[in-house]
Write an enzyme that holds these catalytic residues in place. Sequence first.
Site: not given
Ligand SMILES: Cc1cc2nc3c(=O)[nH]c(=O)nc-3n(C[C@H](O)[C@H](O)[C@H](O)COP(=O)(O)OP(=O)(O)OC[C@H]3O[C@@H](n4cnc5c(N)ncnc54)[C@H](O)[C@@H]3O)c2cc1C
Length: 466
Positions: A32, A144-145, A181, A184, A186, A318, A320, A444
Amino acid sequence: MKYDIIVIGSGPGGYIAAVRASQLGKKVAIIEKYATLGGTCLNVGCIPSKALLDSSHHYYDAVNHFDTHGISVEKPTIDFEKMVARKATIVEQTTGGIQYLMDKNKIDVFEGLGSFVDATHVKITKKGIIEETIEGVNIIIATGSKPATLPFISLDKKRVITSTEALKLKEIPKHLLVIGGGVIGLELGSVYKRLGADVTVIEYAPKITPTMDADVSKELQKVLKKQGMKFATSHGVSAVTNNGDDVTVTATDKKGREITFTGDYCLVAVGRKPYTDGLALENAGVVLNDRKQIETNAHLQTSTANIYAIGDVVAGAMLAHKAEEEGVVVAEYLAGQKPHIDYNLIPGVVYTWPEVAAVGKTEQELKDAGVAYKAGKFSMRALGRSRASGDLDGFVKVLADEKTDEILGVHIVGARAADLIMEAAVAMEFRASAEDLARICHGHPTYSEAIKEAAKGAWDGKPLNA
Ligand SMILES: Cc1cc2nc3c(=O)[nH]c(=O)nc-3n(C[C@H](O)[C@H](O)[C@H](O)COP(=O)(O)OP(=O)(O)OC[C@H]3O[C@@H](n4cnc5c(N)ncnc54)[C@H](O)[C@@H]3O)c2cc1C
């Protein structure tokens, strides 16, 4: 050091993949780049946004609803610094929990940027210095993103901000302009609206939450409007200017007129883009698709056979929980099992109040696919539970196959919809009919009775309490 599996990225996709692989007897490392584990979700996404949504909800209730319950409080005030500090503590506790899980499962954690040397070696760089190179039989990319923007917008992160900055502002905006809209926009718009800001949402599509069922979008917009949020749908933003103390957003409405909006902050919430910077994918032969996502097959295997990719960095919702499921699936697949994900049954949730949640197909999707369906809809207003709590807005809509009665989609706007939707997901996982759901005894008074009633409406057209 040689591992069975190296996971790059510790978000919900990566850390869950690491835990599951370790449970299945694999020797696992996780890399990480940030000092805290948990990725977007735990640090700057799901968890902090829900913490602020909950705090702002309490404040909103104290100002607007306590009185109707016969409770009077002196004018509620906000200690915003304390509210944000509470959020930070929750993030700290939650990310600390991931470190605990890594220790418990004997997963080696490497802090630093992971990049491919070749298809089996990843080097870890910290502050520009190569710390170590590790070897993996298999590698899972879970990077991730990042927030997306529009080509003409310069994200200065002071006035023109992304969700990351919106979660740690030093003050409550006077007028927050939100471009986008979607979920995120909203959710964070709701936080600041409840705390007293003016909030204007500018959306390109003719409706908010454009991918959700049209009835849901309409109801949500109606309710948020009632809460004071303003909407400019069918508005294409063409410019965003930071004027120092305020921001101007220029947009064109559907009649071609140029409209300007002025606020003190502009949240750009136009989606997120897959993050692959620094991975040096070319060294491992991993290719991207035309949307810059890592290309994978049905097993989430990339163009290089021993390398897999999951979560926001690959195609699909996208979310979690989608990332987590993919983490489990890849770990189990690498352990020789035959796991499966039904992407149709990944619920989508919006944590506004009322909440919105959906699983399965929308009416539009069924129409487009030429599927004959029937619909049952039940208003939350008709529930005793809703009257007791005062949460009268919203409905449940159940869509079922015209011939077989199989449930094809469930759409909820209402109190606790985020939790309610799981009843529908379970039913659909077991391919239940609307009649099945209608015949299950529901407690209920509960909000879940609206699901039973809507299911009965879809099955025989005769909800009992409407
Ligand atoms: C404001 C907000 C609210 C959200 N609310 C929700 C919600 O309520 N419910 C829901 O399901 N989803 C929600 N999401 C979306 C959710 O956060 C993502 O879908 C989820 O985090 C994706 O998980 P992931 O493991 O694919 O990537 P991420 O959680 O983005 O994790 C990727 C990790 O990889 C690390 N990384 C990247 N490149 C490298 C590298 N080369 N070497 C080492 N580490 C690296 C990054 O630092 C990061 O820590 C929300 C997103 C945002 C922005």
